[in-house]
Design an enzyme around this catalytic site. Structure first.
Site, PDB file in Angstrom:
ATOM      1  N   ASP A   2       0.802  -1.226   0.000  1.00  0.00           N
ATOM      2  CA  ASP A   2       0.000   0.000   0.000  1.00  0.00           C
ATOM      3  C   ASP A   2       0.836   1.279   0.000  1.00  0.00           C
ATOM      4  OD1 ASP A   2      -2.929  -0.982   0.490  1.00  0.00           O
ATOM      5  OD2 ASP A   2      -1.730  -2.100   1.931  1.00  0.00           O
ATOM      6  N   GLU A  17       0.089   9.657   1.514  1.00  0.00           N
ATOM      7  CA  GLU A  17      -0.582  10.555   2.446  1.00  0.00           C
ATOM      8  C   GLU A  17      -0.654   9.971   3.856  1.00  0.00           C
ATOM      9  OE1 GLU A  17      -4.404  13.292   2.014  1.00  0.00           O
ATOM     10  OE2 GLU A  17      -4.982  11.192   2.202  1.00  0.00           O
ATOM     11  N   ASP A  18      -0.650   8.646   3.979  1.00  0.00           N
ATOM     12  CA  ASP A  18      -0.917   8.033   5.277  1.00  0.00           C
ATOM     13  C   ASP A  18       0.247   8.031   6.259  1.00  0.00           C
ATOM     14  OD1 ASP A  18      -3.655   7.477   4.944  1.00  0.00           O
ATOM     15  OD2 ASP A  18      -3.181   5.745   3.700  1.00  0.00           O
ATOM     16  N   ARG A  62       1.490  -1.932   7.087  1.00  0.00           N
ATOM     17  CA  ARG A  62       1.769  -0.564   6.653  1.00  0.00           C
ATOM     18  C   ARG A  62       2.689   0.185   7.609  1.00  0.00           C
ATOM     19  NH1 ARG A  62      -2.429   3.171   3.889  1.00  0.00           N
ATOM     20  NH2 ARG A  62      -0.386   3.756   3.041  1.00  0.00           N
ATOM     21  N   ARG A  97      -8.038   3.395  12.337  1.00  0.00           N
ATOM     22  CA  ARG A  97      -6.638   3.646  12.009  1.00  0.00           C
ATOM     23  C   ARG A  97      -6.009   4.762  12.852  1.00  0.00           C
ATOM     24  NH1 ARG A  97      -5.532   1.354   6.941  1.00  0.00           N
ATOM     25  NH2 ARG A  97      -6.972  -0.379   6.654  1.00  0.00           N
ATOM     26  N   HIS A 109     -11.284   6.027   6.409  1.00  0.00           N
ATOM     27  CA  HIS A 109     -10.690   7.289   6.847  1.00  0.00           C
ATOM     28  C   HIS A 109     -11.697   8.431   6.766  1.00  0.00           C
ATOM     29  CE1 HIS A 109      -6.567   5.601   5.461  1.00  0.00           C
ATOM     30  NE2 HIS A 109      -6.574   5.616   6.782  1.00  0.00           N
ATOM     31  N   ILE A 127      -8.171  -1.080  -3.752  1.00  0.00           N
ATOM     32  CA  ILE A 127      -7.530  -1.281  -2.441  1.00  0.00           C
ATOM     33  C   ILE A 127      -7.709  -0.018  -1.582  1.00  0.00           C
ATOM     34  CG2 ILE A 127      -5.921  -3.106  -3.078  1.00  0.00           C
ATOM     35  CD1 ILE A 127      -3.758  -0.945  -3.416  1.00  0.00           C
ATOM     36  N   CYS A 132      -5.054  10.230  -1.246  1.00  0.00           N
ATOM     37  CA  CYS A 132      -4.131   9.216  -0.703  1.00  0.00           C
ATOM     38  C   CYS A 132      -2.810   9.166  -1.442  1.00  0.00           C
ATOM     39  CB  CYS A 132      -4.749   7.813  -0.811  1.00  0.00           C
ATOM     40  SG  CYS A 132      -6.408   7.628  -0.192  1.00  0.00           S
TER      41      CYS A 132
END
Length: 261
Positions: free
Chosen positions: A66, A71-72, A91, A139, A169, A250, A256
């Site tokens: 991923d 962005e995450d 992740r 998350r 999110h 996904i 993102c």
């Protein structure tokens, strides 16, 4: 109003087919096609550059399916950068891999980390001016939000939390388009936190299109969502349509795919 000059992106890897999927926007079991995702990524970068951004496009990392969703693992702003602590084991290592790129733009005294037991992913952080709405979700937990607030307030920003009661999110279900305009679901539309915004409720069959992306006056909109497109065009924004069909499989969408600052 935030103007962007830089972005960090990351090429999709072949392991993309093993990316996390809640199947919230597609049929269960649908897998992305690597070659098509690579072309869609390159087009996305090209669009960012056309809007005046200097893009640092990182090489793919097969260890993290991923990891194209840059962005995450970080939240970036003018005065500091926050390395998050992704909740999913598959992740979590992305936070270390994004750090060298962040250090190209920020000094060590501008870089901070969310530490366990706090968890956070950037998809839960929505900026409005110098305020950050932090979604509390599967998350991003309360401790992650608390640490984030402690960091950003040192630099003159503020933050507050909102519940994420549907999906993954916050920015899958609420997005700020500048000029006090926001795209929301029917559920988010009822939140007291957003009562002072011009809220536009997206049709239930087009929820994926909520995650449109404002860049320097233009709004990037995923292809295939005519009702949401009309809302945005009727608000007077120039629009660029972007095909993100493979990333959708996904749980990925327009915001993102980049860190913007």
């Amino acid at each position: 109003m935030n103007m962007f000059t830089k972005a960090i992106t990351k090429k999709p890897c072949k392991a993309l087919i093993d990316g996390i999927s809640t199947a919230q926007f597609v049929e269960a079991g649908e897998k992305p096609e690597y070659e098509l995702s690579a072309r869609q990524h390159d087009k996305y970068v090209e669009i960012l550059e056309s809007l005046g951004l200097e893009v640092l496009d990182l090489e793919a990392d097969e260890r993290y399916p991923d990891s194209c969703f840059t962005e995450d693992p970080a939240v970036v702003m003018e005065r500091c950068a926050v390395i998050t602590n992704p909740a999913k084991d598959s992740r979590n290592g992305e936070k270390e891999e994004i750090l060298p790129a962040i250090r190209k733009f920020y000094s060590d005294d501008q870089i901070f980390h969310i530490e366990a037991p706090g968890t956070m992913e950037g998809g839960d952080v929505m900026r409005v001016g110098d305020h950050f709405y932090v979604g509390q979700s599967d998350r991003t937990n309360a401790e992650g939000a608390r640490q984030f607030n402690e960091i950003v307030t040192k630099f003159g920003y503020t933050s507050s939390t909102v519940p994420v009661t549907e999906g993954l999110h916050l920015k899958d279900f609420a997005i700020y388009l500048e000029n006090n305009n926001m795209l929301v679901t029917e559920t988010v539309n009822k939140l007291e936190a957003f009562k002072d915004f011009n809220r536009f409720v997206v049709s239930p069959d087009e929820l994926y299109a909520i995650n449109s992306l404002y860049i320097n006056g233009t709004v990037l909109v995923p292809e295939g969502y005519p009702k949401t497109l009309k809302i945005i065009e009727d608000l007077g924004y120039p629009v660029k349509l972007v095909d993100t069909s493979e990333f959708k499989k996904i749980d990925g969408s327009l915001t993102c795919l980049s860190l913007r600052f």
